[in-house]
Write an enzyme that holds these catalytic residues in place. Structure first.
Site, short mmCIF file in Angstrom:
data_model
loop_
_atom_site.label_atom_id
_atom_site.label_comp_id
_atom_site.label_asym_id
_atom_site.label_seq_id
_atom_site.Cartn_x
_atom_site.Cartn_y
_atom_site.Cartn_z
N ARG A 164 0.92 -1.08 -0.04
CA ARG A 164 0.03 0.26 -0.05
C ARG A 164 0.97 1.35 -0.02
O ARG A 164 1.63 1.65 0.96
CB ARG A 164 -0.98 0.14 1.26
N HIS A 217 -3.41 11.01 1.02
CA HIS A 217 -2.85 10.64 2.46
C HIS A 217 -2.21 12.06 3.02
O HIS A 217 -1.01 12.16 3.01
CB HIS A 217 -1.82 9.50 2.31
N ASN A 266 -7.48 8.79 2.96
CA ASN A 266 -6.81 8.13 4.40
C ASN A 266 -7.18 8.95 5.64
O ASN A 266 -6.90 10.02 5.54
CB ASN A 266 -5.39 7.95 4.19
N GLU A 267 -7.88 8.11 6.56
CA GLU A 267 -8.33 8.91 7.83
C GLU A 267 -8.77 10.25 7.81
O GLU A 267 -8.35 11.27 8.02
CB GLU A 267 -6.96 9.05 8.72
N ASN A 282 -7.72 2.01 9.96
CA ASN A 282 -6.67 1.93 10.36
C ASN A 282 -6.92 1.88 11.98
O ASN A 282 -7.66 2.62 12.43
CB ASN A 282 -5.98 3.42 10.28
N TYR A 297 -4.86 1.40 16.17
CA TYR A 297 -3.70 1.38 16.66
C TYR A 297 -4.01 1.21 18.25
O TYR A 297 -3.26 0.54 19.01
CB TYR A 297 -3.00 2.82 16.66
N GLU A 352 -4.11 0.08 8.23
CA GLU A 352 -2.74 0.40 8.85
C GLU A 352 -2.91 -0.35 10.38
O GLU A 352 -3.96 -0.19 11.15
CB GLU A 352 -2.51 1.85 9.09
N TRP A 366 2.13 -1.09 9.46
CA TRP A 366 2.44 0.25 9.21
C TRP A 366 3.74 0.56 10.31
O TRP A 366 3.70 0.23 11.29
CB TRP A 366 1.52 1.03 9.77
#
Length: 482
Positions: free
Chosen positions: A83, A129, A174-175, A317, A319, A386, A429
């Site tokens: 990616r 991004h 993205n995000e 994504n 985390y 991610e 990631w």
């Protein structure tokens, strides 16, 4: 022993996809090479105080010149896909002026894509991004609805046309939550606008329309001939009620989910509109503030139909996790993107933290997040785009990162095999230590270290690189000696 505490030895379903990701501004460098135009991050980095170590992305990993070394690393890692993101400013340097396509920029991505395919790696391309062309920001950026939709759709059209014969997976944004909250809510990211009550919601409104426009373009003009997929990639922490037996904490936790994931996923995957609780909550607060109408923009019925269903997967994504409790009665409004939630966020003292203070290591949170999504959005296929671990050193001996991937991926395995969550891909990631936005080079997410002091920007795989490679080869955890 609870399922969260036990380790599951099993493999992922056949066809599960494994990948690794990067983004253009974080690794490419070459910001003035090949006719590339300026992005908002180039401008933001000119003021050194904006970046914690006063660094910039002018060179970073120099992947603009060393992409072949990156391809070799990706091949060695053994992933199914890579990616990467496309620099809008490299492909269309003057997006608000001539709009001409830059052949040198196109050639760079053709070289990258062809190089990946030559070694059996599937390219997964992100259109946006974080790196908005500066010329678009000069005219309002995400707050300029017609300009954003028009220029983004034209940019997407160029990318689909130039690369879509070989790229079969496209991510639009993205995000989105990070884009709008950090750039237009609290101003931590460029262009540094602080508008937590209005600008943040208008930027999100316009982003959703731009995303839908690009998806419809792909669906109507390219899907039949290119046979690809087009989707958006969201992000969120997993919110956990501090006291699961307290109804107020449980209610506030659900509110937090709807104001983060639901903000973008509900319009796309449910009914083309914002979550009902979000509309109600912001409407009530707007009235208290003496406003004649809600601060949350309103979609027309036509726009709702246009937005609904515009993502082939849910990119996500993930985390970290956080504990949520209901606000105290005297709790002042927190002037941030979640000003309408008024939730109290805390952490469990037993949780370890990454080098970025706001990232707590909570493996079972990934399983919880996948279950929440699975239930909320009718088992939508989730493409994890991610997940990664940050520390403050680029040393190749990184047992904490190894443990992170081991524990997080095992919890993902439980979500898939024990809970029936529809997760189809996992993306580590990131491939390389790189420029980490406002944190510069002070934190490292890479599976490979980069010697930023050397002219050749030497890449060296870490122990986590080889551990992840083994997981991919086994398609999970089949070795009892793990």
């Amino acid at each position: 022993m609870s399922q969260e505490d036990s380790f599951l030895y099993d493999s992922f379903p056949d066809g599960f996809l494994w990948g690794v990701g990067t983004s253009a501004f974080q690794i490419e460098g070459g910001t003035k090479d090949g006719g590339r135009g300026a992005s908002i991050w180039d401008t933001f980095c000119l003021k050194s105080s904006n970046i914690i170590d006063k660094s910039n992305g002018d060179v970073t990993c120099d992947s603009y010149h060393k992409y072949e070394e990156d391809i070799k690393l990706v091949k060695e890692l053994g992933v199914n896909f890579y990616r990467f993101s496309i620099s809008w400013s490299r492909v269309i340097p003057d997006a608000t002026g001539s709009g001409e396509v830059n052949p040198v920029g196109v050639q760079y991505y053709n070289n990258l894509i062809d190089g990946l395919l030559a070694v059996g790696i599937m390219p997964v391309a992100t259109l946006y991004h974080m790196d908005l062309p500066q010329c678009i920001d000069d005219e309002g950026g995400f707050l300029n609805e017609s300009l954003l939709i028009d220029t983004f759709t034209k940019y997407a059209d160029v990318c689909f046309k130039e690369f879509g014969d070989r790229v079969k997976y496209w991510i639009t944004f993205n995000e989105p939550k990070i884009i709008v909250t950090l750039s237009y809510g609290n101003g931590y990211f460029p262009p540094g606008i602080k508008s937590p009550f209005e600008g943040v919601y208008q930027a999100a409104h316009n982003l959703l329309k731009a995303h839908a426009s690009a998806w419809h373009l792909y669906d109507t003009s390219y899907r039949n001939t290119q046979n690809g997929k087009c989707f958006i990639s969201l992000n969120s922490a997993f919110f956990i009620p501090k006291d699961p037996n307290c109804p107020e904490d449980v209610e506030t936790t659900e509110l937090a989910h709807q104001f983060t994931t639901g903000w973008f996923a509900h319009p796309i995957f449910i009914d083309g509109d914002y979550p009902p609780i979000m509309k109600t909550k912001i409407g009530e607060l707007s009235k208290k503030e003496g406003r004649e109408k809600s601060r949350l923009p309103v979609f027309t019925e036509e726009e709702k139909r246009f937005i609904k269903g515009t993502s082939d997967f849910l990119g996500f994504n993930f985390y970290t996790s956080t504990l949520v409790s209901a606000p105290d009665n005297d709790m002042p409004p927190d002037i941030q993107y979640d000003v309408n939630i008024l939730a109290k966020y805390t952490v469990d003292p037993s949780w370890k933290q990454m080098s970025l203070f706001f990232l707590n290591i909570v493996p079972h949170g990934l399983r919880g997040m996948m279950n929440w999504i699975n239930k909320e959005y009718n088992s939508v296929p989730v493409f994890l785009t991610e997940t990664g671990f940050s520390n403050s050193t680029g040393t190749t001996d990184d047992p904490d990162r190894v443990q992170f991937f081991k524990s997080y991926i095992n919890e993902l395995l439980k979500a898939v095999k024990l809970d029936g969550c529809n997760v189809i891909a996992f993306t580590a990631w990131t491939l390389l230590d790189n420029f980490e936005w406002v944190f510069g080079y002070t934190c490292k997410f890479g599976l490979a270290s980069v010697d930023f002091e050397s002219e050749e920007k030497r890449r060296t795989p870490k122990k986590s690189f080889y551990y992840y490679s083994k997981l991919i080869k086994n398609n999970g955890f089949t070795d009892i000696s793990e």
